[in-house]
Design a protein around this motif. Structure first.
Motif, PDB file in Angstrom:
ATOM      1  N   LEU A   9       0.831  -1.196   0.000  1.00 59.19           N
ATOM      2  CA  LEU A   9       0.000   0.000   0.000  1.00 59.19           C
ATOM      3  C   LEU A   9       0.872   1.255   0.000  1.00 59.19           C
ATOM      4  CD1 LEU A   9      -2.665  -1.058   2.670  1.00 59.19           C
ATOM      5  CD2 LEU A   9      -2.711  -1.426   0.191  1.00 59.19           C
ATOM      6  N   ASN A  10       0.326   2.349  -0.521  1.00 56.83           N
ATOM      7  CA  ASN A  10       1.051   3.620  -0.463  1.00 56.83           C
ATOM      8  C   ASN A  10       1.095   4.169   0.952  1.00 56.83           C
ATOM      9  OD1 ASN A  10      -0.691   4.110  -3.410  1.00 56.83           O
ATOM     10  ND2 ASN A  10       1.540   4.118  -3.412  1.00 56.83           N
ATOM     11  N   MET A  11      -0.056   4.095   1.624  1.00 57.55           N
ATOM     12  CA  MET A  11      -0.175   4.679   2.964  1.00 57.55           C
ATOM     13  C   MET A  11      -1.002   3.760   3.854  1.00 57.55           C
ATOM     14  SD  MET A  11      -0.892   8.754   2.377  1.00 57.55           S
ATOM     15  CE  MET A  11      -2.530   8.580   1.642  1.00 57.55           C
ATOM     16  N   ALA A  12      -0.843   3.957   5.151  1.00 57.73           N
ATOM     17  CA  ALA A  12      -1.654   3.226   6.121  1.00 57.73           C
ATOM     18  C   ALA A  12      -1.929   4.139   7.304  1.00 57.73           C
ATOM     19  CB  ALA A  12      -0.933   1.959   6.586  1.00 57.73           C
ATOM     20  N   TYR A  13      -3.049   3.892   7.954  1.00 58.12           N
ATOM     21  CA  TYR A  13      -3.325   4.602   9.204  1.00 58.12           C
ATOM     22  C   TYR A  13      -3.976   3.631  10.180  1.00 58.12           C
ATOM     23  CZ  TYR A  13      -8.438   5.204   8.935  1.00 58.12           C
ATOM     24  OH  TYR A  13      -9.788   4.992   8.922  1.00 58.12           O
ATOM     25  N   SER A  14      -3.953   3.979  11.440  1.00 55.32           N
ATOM     26  CA  SER A  14      -4.484   3.104  12.476  1.00 55.32           C
ATOM     27  C   SER A  14      -5.236   3.945  13.498  1.00 55.32           C
ATOM     28  CB  SER A  14      -3.343   2.326  13.144  1.00 55.32           C
ATOM     29  OG  SER A  14      -2.494   3.223  13.844  1.00 55.32           O
ATOM     30  N   PHE A  15      -5.583   3.313  14.607  1.00 62.22           N
ATOM     31  CA  PHE A  15      -6.410   3.972  15.618  1.00 62.22           C
ATOM     32  C   PHE A  15      -5.578   4.571  16.753  1.00 62.22           C
ATOM     33  CE2 PHE A  15      -9.308   1.443  13.265  1.00 62.22           C
ATOM     34  CZ  PHE A  15     -10.554   2.019  13.407  1.00 62.22           C
ATOM     35  N   GLU A  16      -4.258   4.628  16.576  1.00 61.10           N
ATOM     36  CA  GLU A  16      -3.396   5.094  17.668  1.00 61.10           C
ATOM     37  C   GLU A  16      -3.739   6.503  18.137  1.00 61.10           C
ATOM     38  OE1 GLU A  16      -1.469   1.465  17.849  1.00 61.10           O
ATOM     39  OE2 GLU A  16      -2.336   2.497  16.135  1.00 61.10           O
ATOM     40  N   TRP A  74      -2.311  10.280   9.198  1.00 60.09           N
ATOM     41  CA  TRP A  74      -2.771  10.453  10.575  1.00 60.09           C
ATOM     42  C   TRP A  74      -4.173  11.049  10.608  1.00 60.09           C
ATOM     43  CZ3 TRP A  74       0.222   7.734  13.481  1.00 60.09           C
ATOM     44  CH2 TRP A  74       1.587   7.640  13.229  1.00 60.09           C
ATOM     45  N   ALA A  75      -4.946  10.607  11.576  1.00 57.82           N
ATOM     46  CA  ALA A  75      -6.285  11.144  11.807  1.00 57.82           C
ATOM     47  C   ALA A  75      -6.537  11.162  13.305  1.00 57.82           C
ATOM     48  CB  ALA A  75      -7.339  10.284  11.114  1.00 57.82           C
ATOM     49  N   VAL A  76      -7.250  12.183  13.762  1.00 55.26           N
ATOM     50  CA  VAL A  76      -7.647  12.239  15.170  1.00 55.26           C
ATOM     51  C   VAL A  76      -9.160  12.112  15.329  1.00 55.26           C
ATOM     52  CG1 VAL A  76      -5.629  13.551  15.927  1.00 55.26           C
ATOM     53  CG2 VAL A  76      -7.673  14.777  15.150  1.00 55.26           C
ATOM     54  N   SER A  77      -9.891  12.041  14.210  1.00 57.97           N
ATOM     55  CA  SER A  77     -11.335  11.811  14.215  1.00 57.97           C
ATOM     56  C   SER A  77     -11.708  11.002  12.982  1.00 57.97           C
ATOM     57  CB  SER A  77     -12.114  13.133  14.185  1.00 57.97           C
ATOM     58  OG  SER A  77     -12.162  13.765  15.438  1.00 57.97           O
ATOM     59  N   ASN A  78     -12.754  10.205  13.102  1.00 58.16           N
ATOM     60  CA  ASN A  78     -13.407   9.604  11.935  1.00 58.16           C
ATOM     61  C   ASN A  78     -14.789   9.108  12.357  1.00 58.16           C
ATOM     62  OD1 ASN A  78     -13.121   7.045  13.126  1.00 58.16           O
ATOM     63  ND2 ASN A  78     -11.550   6.339  11.720  1.00 58.16           N
ATOM     64  N   HIS A  79     -15.429   8.357  11.489  1.00 54.98           N
ATOM     65  CA  HIS A  79     -16.808   7.927  11.714  1.00 54.98           C
ATOM     66  C   HIS A  79     -16.928   6.829  12.765  1.00 54.98           C
ATOM     67  CE1 HIS A  79     -15.067   5.058   8.971  1.00 54.98           C
ATOM     68  NE2 HIS A  79     -16.064   4.233   9.188  1.00 54.98           N
ATOM     69  N   ASP A  80     -15.811   6.323  13.265  1.00 57.27           N
ATOM     70  CA  ASP A  80     -15.831   5.244  14.247  1.00 57.27           C
ATOM     71  C   ASP A  80     -15.409   5.692  15.643  1.00 57.27           C
ATOM     72  OD1 ASP A  80     -16.721   3.138  12.633  1.00 57.27           O
ATOM     73  OD2 ASP A  80     -14.708   2.704  11.894  1.00 57.27           O
ATOM     74  N   ALA A  81     -15.031   6.955  15.811  1.00 58.85           N
ATOM     75  CA  ALA A  81     -14.483   7.419  17.087  1.00 58.85           C
ATOM     76  C   ALA A  81     -15.217   8.671  17.558  1.00 58.85           C
ATOM     77  CB  ALA A  81     -12.983   7.717  16.945  1.00 58.85           C
ATOM     78  N   ASP A  82     -15.296   8.840  18.885  1.00 57.44           N
ATOM     79  CA  ASP A  82     -15.854  10.080  19.418  1.00 57.44           C
ATOM     80  C   ASP A  82     -15.097  11.268  18.848  1.00 57.44           C
ATOM     81  OD1 ASP A  82     -17.537   8.527  20.910  1.00 57.44           O
ATOM     82  OD2 ASP A  82     -16.739   9.107  22.863  1.00 57.44           O
ATOM     83  N   ARG A  83     -15.824  12.355  18.605  1.00 56.05           N
ATOM     84  CA  ARG A  83     -15.180  13.539  18.036  1.00 56.05           C
ATOM     85  C   ARG A  83     -14.071  14.034  18.962  1.00 56.05           C
ATOM     86  NH1 ARG A  83     -16.931  15.747  13.478  1.00 56.05           N
ATOM     87  NH2 ARG A  83     -18.930  15.104  12.607  1.00 56.05           N
ATOM     88  N   VAL A  84     -12.995  14.506  18.337  1.00 54.79           N
ATOM     89  CA  VAL A  84     -11.753  14.725  19.071  1.00 54.79           C
ATOM     90  C   VAL A  84     -11.854  15.839  20.106  1.00 54.79           C
ATOM     91  CG1 VAL A  84     -10.738  16.296  17.340  1.00 54.79           C
ATOM     92  CG2 VAL A  84      -9.240  14.928  18.824  1.00 54.79           C
ATOM     93  N   VAL A  85     -12.601  16.912  19.841  1.00 51.11           N
ATOM     94  CA  VAL A  85     -12.639  17.994  20.832  1.00 51.11           C
ATOM     95  C   VAL A  85     -13.362  17.564  22.098  1.00 51.11           C
ATOM     96  CG1 VAL A  85     -12.409  19.889  19.186  1.00 51.11           C
ATOM     97  CG2 VAL A  85     -14.682  19.057  19.784  1.00 51.11           C
ATOM     98  N   THR A  86     -14.265  16.587  21.994  1.00 50.61           N
ATOM     99  CA  THR A  86     -14.897  16.020  23.185  1.00 50.61           C
ATOM    100  C   THR A  86     -13.986  14.989  23.830  1.00 50.61           C
ATOM    101  OG1 THR A  86     -17.110  16.357  22.269  1.00 50.61           O
ATOM    102  CG2 THR A  86     -16.900  14.766  24.055  1.00 50.61           C
ATOM    103  N   ARG A  87     -13.413  14.127  22.998  1.00 53.34           N
ATOM    104  CA  ARG A  87     -12.585  13.038  23.518  1.00 53.34           C
ATOM    105  C   ARG A  87     -11.339  13.568  24.212  1.00 53.34           C
ATOM    106  NH1 ARG A  87     -11.477  10.994  18.877  1.00 53.34           N
ATOM    107  NH2 ARG A  87      -9.204  11.168  18.850  1.00 53.34           N
ATOM    108  N   TRP A  88     -10.667  14.521  23.583  1.00 52.65           N
ATOM    109  CA  TRP A  88      -9.435  15.061  24.163  1.00 52.65           C
ATOM    110  C   TRP A  88      -9.680  16.312  24.998  1.00 52.65           C
ATOM    111  CZ3 TRP A  88      -5.305  14.411  19.689  1.00 52.65           C
ATOM    112  CH2 TRP A  88      -4.971  13.049  19.605  1.00 52.65           C
ATOM    113  N   GLY A  89     -10.869  16.891  24.873  1.00 51.04           N
ATOM    114  CA  GLY A  89     -11.215  18.033  25.715  1.00 51.04           C
ATOM    115  C   GLY A  89     -11.874  17.620  27.014  1.00 51.04           C
TER     116      GLY A  89
END
Length: 546
Positions: free
Chosen positions: A290-297, A326-341
């Protein structure tokens, strides 16, 4: 000069079609809705749009259970609407990346409907079938991510079939070469239609252990993390045998050979395994897979500068020939400003996180609404649609809270998303952050995002440069981005993960601070000959260094 592919350092905007824009007022977003709001996407300065599944599906898992890989579900439109979306994106020089779910199908896919009938039909070996144990129980101890055993009994065959997700999502048997060929043919159907790339869902789940060996138990203290709460029995095991098998790497090379027949098509794999960073490196190894990969880290609850540093550094050490995303939000995770806020939505945090993510080495994914600083929506049990949340309520509320419709107009019915009741309610708490409410404020999360992405493109060190982390002990993330061929683009990036202001020591010689407000703090009046720096809470700075 070596050609840099368009996707290296690209900004990818994820659209969840059901919740983006409803063009025909049936309460569900659609492809025409994406076209109607494409001006908004273009204004963000992104390079590509990742469109979550829009294929024919019974929607048990909202499109991640596909019954026809080559057609659009009527909920979202027709094939001509997809072609129109490609044409609209091309006008703005933006690529369309589609979500491919290769490891499993819907149980209503014609392949499975044939396979389940008996043990002798032409598709009999296209899915993972296994005999019961002598006592009639499942073949082994594998668990489904969505709860309970990963095996479902089929009386017509007198066998169990494997489903790593819902029981309505049977796993394909990739050990069968005919399955691999059929999957590759489906992928090529969309390549011929002009897509710019593929986001490959759960791509490490394609192959299973042929011996069907039991997964070993995981100690209680290690069960949390990787997006699975310790309340989910899936977390009770090391998943060594139901996914991430060595045969999968050879199939990745077949996929890559197909992609390389088409100009500048990108492949982005979602990896969720026992060691996702190691497998991200393997799945992109030597630029042959693959060209790129990302995970849930970065989609976990761990909001600390050390976690970001450790995660990115670990991947940098292991990855050869691939490119991170890299991603800090997507359709499978709580939105980042709530999760990290920690439950407190904060627009300053939203601005800082957009800048921080866009400053890491790699390409980045922005989930729709992230540019608005949206927090997680609160829904009642009666409003839930997600089978994951319904099963695990109330310990886990599912994924609906990050999937509610986009708020376009603060004072319009249903936030301007639709004229009728949407499939999920528009969050009243999100209306003050609607697109039209933010347009006039230059310091709004939306306008800050637009300004930052335009500013970022002007600094090649931030787009494709190397990264070097600097040790800190005060929850401040500090690193240098630099291009070896452009020494003047040696940029020191700093981000304060604390809500309160903090003072940090500097060991670098600052040549000049880079004016990067409004998304980080104003550094225009700061002295250059300083060995300490006062950083505002949830803010940061950029500086050219020697």
């Amino acid at each position: 000069m070596q050609h840099t592919p368009w996707w290296q350092g690209a900004v990818i905007y994820q659209v969840y079609p059901r919740s983006f824009m409803d063009s025909n007022n049936d309460g569900i977003g659609d492809l025409q809705g994406i076209i109607d709001r494409f001006d908004h996407i273009e204004s963000l300065g992104v390079d590509a749009v990742w469109v979550s599944p829009f294929f024919k599906s019974p929607m048990k898992d909202f499109g991640y259970d596909i019954s026809d890989y080559r057609d659009v579900d009527p909920l979202f439109g027709e094939l001509k609407d997809f072609d129109a979306l490609i044409a609209r994106a091309n006008q703005s020089n933006i690529k369309i990346i589609i979500d491919q779910v290769l490891s499993h199908t819907s149980d209503q896919h014609p392949w499975f409907e044939e396979s389940r009938q008996d043990k002798t039909n032409p598709k009999a070996d296209w899915y993972v079938w296994a005999d019961p144990k002598p006592d009639g129980t499942a073949p082994n101890n594998w668990m489904s991510i969505f709860g309970g055993t990963a095996w479902q009994w089929e009386p017509r065959r007198g066998q169990y079939y494997l489903h790593n997700f819902l029981s309505s999502q049977p796993d394909l048997n990739f050990h069968n070469p005919d399955v691999q060929k059929a999957v590759l043919d489906n992928v090529e159907f969309w390549l011929k239609r002009g897509v710019g790339g593929f986001r490959l869902d759960a791509i490490n789940f394609c192959f299973h252990d042929k011996q069907l060996r039991d997964n070993p138990a995981k100690p209680k203290e290690l069960r949390a993390g990787r997006g699975f709460s310790e309340d989910n029995p899936y977390a009770y095991q090391y998943h060594y045998y139901n996914n991430t098998q060595p045969e999968n790497l050879e199939f990745m090379e077949q996929l890559r050979q197909l992609f390389d027949k088409y100009d500048e098509v990108v492949s982005l794999g979602e990896i969720s395994s026992e060691d996702s960073l190691k497998d991200m490196a393997l799945y992109t190894h030597n630029n042959q897979r693959l060209n790129m990969a990302y995970s849930f880290e970065l989609l976990t609850d761990d909001f600390s500068a050390q976690h970001i540093k450790d995660t990115v550094s670990s991947l940098e050490e292991q990855m050869t020939g691939g490119w991170p995303c890299w991603a800090v939000s997507n359709h499978d995770a709580d939105r980042v400003v709530t999760r990290w806020g920690k439950g407190k939505e904060n627009t300053q945090l939203a601005r800082m996180l957009a800048a921080m993510l866009g400053s890491l080495k790699g390409s980045i994914c922005t989930y729709q609404g992230e540019e608005l600083g949206l927090g997680q929506a609160e829904l009642s049990f009666e409003e839930l649609q997600d089978p994951f949340g319904i099963t695990f309520w109330p310990q886990f509320k599912g994924r609906d809270g990050c999937r509610t419709p986009m708020p376009w107009q603060q004072d319009a019915v249903h936030g301007g998303f639709s004229q009728v009741k949407p499939w999920l309610p528009v969050s009243a708490a999100q209306l003050p952050l609607s697109v039209d409410a933010q347009e006039q404020d230059p310091r709004s999360p939306l306008n800050s995002y637009r300004t930052f992405m335009k500013w970022r493109k002007a600094h090649s060190a931030l787009v494709t440069g190397d990264i070097e982390f600097i040790s800190t002990d005060d929850n401040v993330l500090l690193f240098i981005r630099h291009c070896p061929q452009a020494e003047k683009q040696k940029i020191l990036c700093g981000f304060n993960f604390n809500e309160q202001a903090t003072e940090i020591k500097l060991t670098q010689n600052i040549v000049e601070f880079i004016d990067a407000s409004p998304f980080v703090m104003d550094t225009s009046s700061l002295p250059l000959d300083t060995n300490s720096l006062h950083i505002d809470g949830f803010s940061g700075f950029y500086a050219h260094v020697e």
